[in-house]
Write a protein that holds these residues in place. Structure first.
Motif, PDB file in Angstrom:
ATOM      1  N   ALA A 154       0.845  -1.200   0.000  1.00 51.46           N
ATOM      2  CA  ALA A 154       0.000   0.000   0.000  1.00 51.46           C
ATOM      3  C   ALA A 154       0.875   1.242   0.000  1.00 51.46           C
ATOM      4  O   ALA A 154       2.012   1.207   0.497  1.00 51.46           O
ATOM      5  N   SER A 155       0.317   2.332  -0.526  1.00 54.40           N
ATOM      6  CA  SER A 155       1.044   3.608  -0.478  1.00 54.40           C
ATOM      7  C   SER A 155       1.018   4.156   0.949  1.00 54.40           C
ATOM      8  O   SER A 155       1.976   4.757   1.406  1.00 54.40           O
ATOM      9  N   SER A 156      -0.125   3.977   1.623  1.00 53.10           N
ATOM     10  CA  SER A 156      -0.250   4.472   3.004  1.00 53.10           C
ATOM     11  C   SER A 156      -0.553   3.317   3.939  1.00 53.10           C
ATOM     12  O   SER A 156      -1.392   2.460   3.620  1.00 53.10           O
ATOM     13  N   LEU A 157       0.125   3.325   5.074  1.00 49.06           N
ATOM     14  CA  LEU A 157      -0.088   2.271   6.069  1.00 49.06           C
ATOM     15  C   LEU A 157      -0.528   2.928   7.377  1.00 49.06           C
ATOM     16  O   LEU A 157       0.171   3.807   7.899  1.00 49.06           O
ATOM     17  N   GLY A 361       3.485   8.523   4.546  1.00 51.57           N
ATOM     18  CA  GLY A 361       2.637   7.341   4.333  1.00 51.57           C
ATOM     19  C   GLY A 361       2.466   6.443   5.538  1.00 51.57           C
ATOM     20  O   GLY A 361       1.724   5.461   5.472  1.00 51.57           O
ATOM     21  N   LEU A 362       3.104   6.755   6.662  1.00 54.15           N
ATOM     22  CA  LEU A 362       2.937   5.928   7.868  1.00 54.15           C
ATOM     23  C   LEU A 362       2.140   6.726   8.909  1.00 54.15           C
ATOM     24  O   LEU A 362       2.513   7.854   9.259  1.00 54.15           O
ATOM     25  N   PHE A 363       1.050   6.132   9.388  1.00 51.91           N
ATOM     26  CA  PHE A 363       0.130   6.807  10.319  1.00 51.91           C
ATOM     27  C   PHE A 363      -0.088   5.953  11.563  1.00 51.91           C
ATOM     28  O   PHE A 363      -0.116   4.716  11.475  1.00 51.91           O
ATOM     29  N   PHE A 364      -0.311   6.595  12.707  1.00 52.60           N
ATOM     30  CA  PHE A 364      -0.716   5.901  13.939  1.00 52.60           C
ATOM     31  C   PHE A 364      -1.979   6.601  14.457  1.00 52.60           C
ATOM     32  O   PHE A 364      -2.009   7.836  14.533  1.00 52.60           O
ATOM     33  N   ILE A 365      -2.992   5.800  14.807  1.00 52.10           N
ATOM     34  CA  ILE A 365      -4.256   6.394  15.285  1.00 52.10           C
ATOM     35  C   ILE A 365      -4.819   5.604  16.468  1.00 52.10           C
ATOM     36  O   ILE A 365      -4.435   4.447  16.697  1.00 52.10           O
ATOM     37  N   GLY A 366      -5.746   6.217  17.190  1.00 47.05           N
ATOM     38  CA  GLY A 366      -6.472   5.515  18.258  1.00 47.05           C
ATOM     39  C   GLY A 366      -5.644   5.355  19.520  1.00 47.05           C
ATOM     40  O   GLY A 366      -4.776   6.177  19.851  1.00 47.05           O
ATOM     41  N   GLU A 367      -5.911   4.271  20.209  1.00 45.89           N
ATOM     42  CA  GLU A 367      -5.372   4.067  21.554  1.00 45.89           C
ATOM     43  C   GLU A 367      -3.856   3.876  21.591  1.00 45.89           C
ATOM     44  O   GLU A 367      -3.235   4.100  22.625  1.00 45.89           O
ATOM     45  N   CYS A 368      -3.243   3.445  20.488  1.00 50.30           N
ATOM     46  CA  CYS A 368      -1.791   3.211  20.511  1.00 50.30           C
ATOM     47  C   CYS A 368      -1.011   4.515  20.615  1.00 50.30           C
ATOM     48  O   CYS A 368       0.181   4.509  20.917  1.00 50.30           O
ATOM     49  N   VAL A 369      -1.680   5.649  20.378  1.00 52.40           N
ATOM     50  CA  VAL A 369      -1.016   6.959  20.462  1.00 52.40           C
ATOM     51  C   VAL A 369      -1.106   7.456  21.907  1.00 52.40           C
ATOM     52  O   VAL A 369      -2.047   7.119  22.641  1.00 52.40           O
TER      53      VAL A 369
END
Ligand code: FDA
Length: 394
Positions: A154-157, A361-369
């Motif tokens: 994928a281009s974005s993960l 292209g690398l994202f972190f969302i939700g509770e892991c942040v």
């Protein structure tokens, strides 16, 4: 040949599904991967099965983070009203329980069904029972992920695999390992919204109180919450304790005030005037559950009639009930914690998109942040908001 998408979201929880919906609506080809057999397992069990899906008053002040300003942007761009509009467009009945907490009238499954329908409408592919292996950047851009179903690109993960809370439900700490792999800083993780435990001696003294609930204010330094307190066989629980547990650190003391709306000293003085022949325990039992009244009256050695008690003794009894210092021995840990505090350091993320500032292209969302909400629908609101803004950008 590896399967190829514009966006791959790892984790079909609240944040991952919302991100996938928004990216799909923008015309991106999106796959959401999860090792579980069903999406949104935490949504299903949340709010006692009715999902406290948002808090209408949610704002940055309701979140803990090393950078208290970080959550502002996402929370402003996808608000509780925005989520509520989605809920209402699916005809899901809801109600406000207390303190702005919105719950489904029927079942948390309504929210899961809504998210699945929205994903379907946005053309998102949901791939369940899929284990993830190594993640590598592809020369020239994008990412390759080894999975139990073969390699995908994928281009974005987007990493949306949540925190460490409730390992029995599939929580793995995967996001932190990926952050480490890419050299990103982590804020120390610890269990949040969790019951606190007591040392065996204190626990033995409080054993007769197990099962009793009372309104209380629990204070830790400058932070205080007024909600219910529950005595358990392991220690202290109830919403007020869960709230303060996110601020509490090993070795710290908390202060418990039971029935904080009542001036117990004045009430006891009035009771003494009205009926001097009753015992202090009986007078206190007009305010507190009987067993609690007995515990505090005996603890303060209150014997004889109310008429025999000078103001000083009534003040001591009131202080025992409303300025009670407690030093918890620990917490029940990730086994029962509703959330994980700490996580991927927000310093490395763009607050408008949740993208890693230095890694396109690398994202972190939700509770892991490293953004953790209070009890009361705030954590789902963070999942929706951070997922939505990442879905706008991925
Ligand atoms: P979430 O944990 O929801 O999703 C992560 C997904 O990633 C899961 O589907 C998991 O299977 C998958 N995954 C993890 N590791 C993986 C791996 N290695 N390989 C493949 N898949 C992997 N909040 C609130 O606002 N209101 C409420 O009523 C409640 N109630 C509540 C009750 C209980 C008992 C708990 C434990 C928690 C709550 N919460 C809550 C908190 C809320 O559930 C939590 O904040 C959100 O679910 C976080 O959403 P995420 O999408 O970030 O993670």
């Amino acid at each position: 040949m590896a399967g190829r998408y514009d966006v791959i979201v790892l984790g079909a929880g609240a944040a991952g599904m919302m991100c996938a919906i928004r990216a799909g609506q923008r015309g991106r080809s999106v796959a959401v991967l999860d090792h579980a057999a069903a999406p949104g397992e935490k949504i299903r069990i949340s709010g006692g099965g009715r999902c406290n899906f948002t808090n209408i008053h949610a704002g940055p002040k309701n979140f803990l983070s090393a950078n208290p300003h970080f959550a502002k942007s996402a929370l402003a761009r996808f608000t509780p009203r925005d989520f509520l509009a989605m809920v209402e467009s699916h005809g899901i009945a809801w109600h406000e329980k207390t303190l702005g907490q919105l719950f489904c009238d029927n079942s948390a499954k309504d929210i899961i069904r809504m998210l699945i329908d929205e994903m379907r409408a946005a053309g998102v592919e949901l791939r369940l029972r899929t284990d993830f292996g190594a993640i590598e950047p592809i020369a020239g851009g994008g990412y390759r992920i080894a999975t139990s179903e073969g390699a995908l690109e994928a281009s974005s993960l987007v990493i949306a695999t949540g925190g460490k809370s409730i390992p029995k439900m599939g929580a793995t700490g995967f996001a932190y390992r990926i952050a480490e792999q890419f050299g990103l800083p982590l804020v120390e993780t610890r269990p949040g919204l969790v019951p606190l435990t007591l040392d065996p001696q204190l626990l033995q003294r409080l054993a007769p109180l197990a099962g009793i609930a009372a309104p209380a204010e629990i204070r830790h330094g400058k932070t205080a919450f007024r909600e219910a307190l529950l005595f358990t066989h392991r220690g202290l629980s109830g919403p007020a304790i869960l709230q303060i547990s996110s601020y509490w650190r090993e070795g710290d003391e908390i202060t418990v005030a039971i029935e904080p709306e009542i001036d117990i000293f004045i009430t006891l003085k009035t009771a003494r005037q009205a009926n001097g022949r009753q015992s202090a325990q009986t007078a206190l039992a007009e305010i507190l559950p009987k067993r609690l009244a007995q515990h505090f009256a005996e603890g303060e050695g209150m014997s004889g009639n109310m008429a025999d008690q000078p103001d000083r003794r009534l003040q001591q009894l009131a202080a025992a009930v409303q300025a009670w210092p407690v030093k918890p021995s620990g917490s029940e840990g990730y086994r029962t914690a509703e959330v994980t505090l700490g996580g991927v350091d927000t310093a490395c993320l763009d607050s408008k998109t949740m993208q890693v500032k230095t890694i396109p292209g690398l994202f972190f969302i939700g509770e892991c942040v490293d953004v953790t909400g209070w009890l009361g629908g705030y954590n789902f609101q963070w999942a929706w908001a951070s997922g939505h803004v990442a879905g706008e950008a991925a």
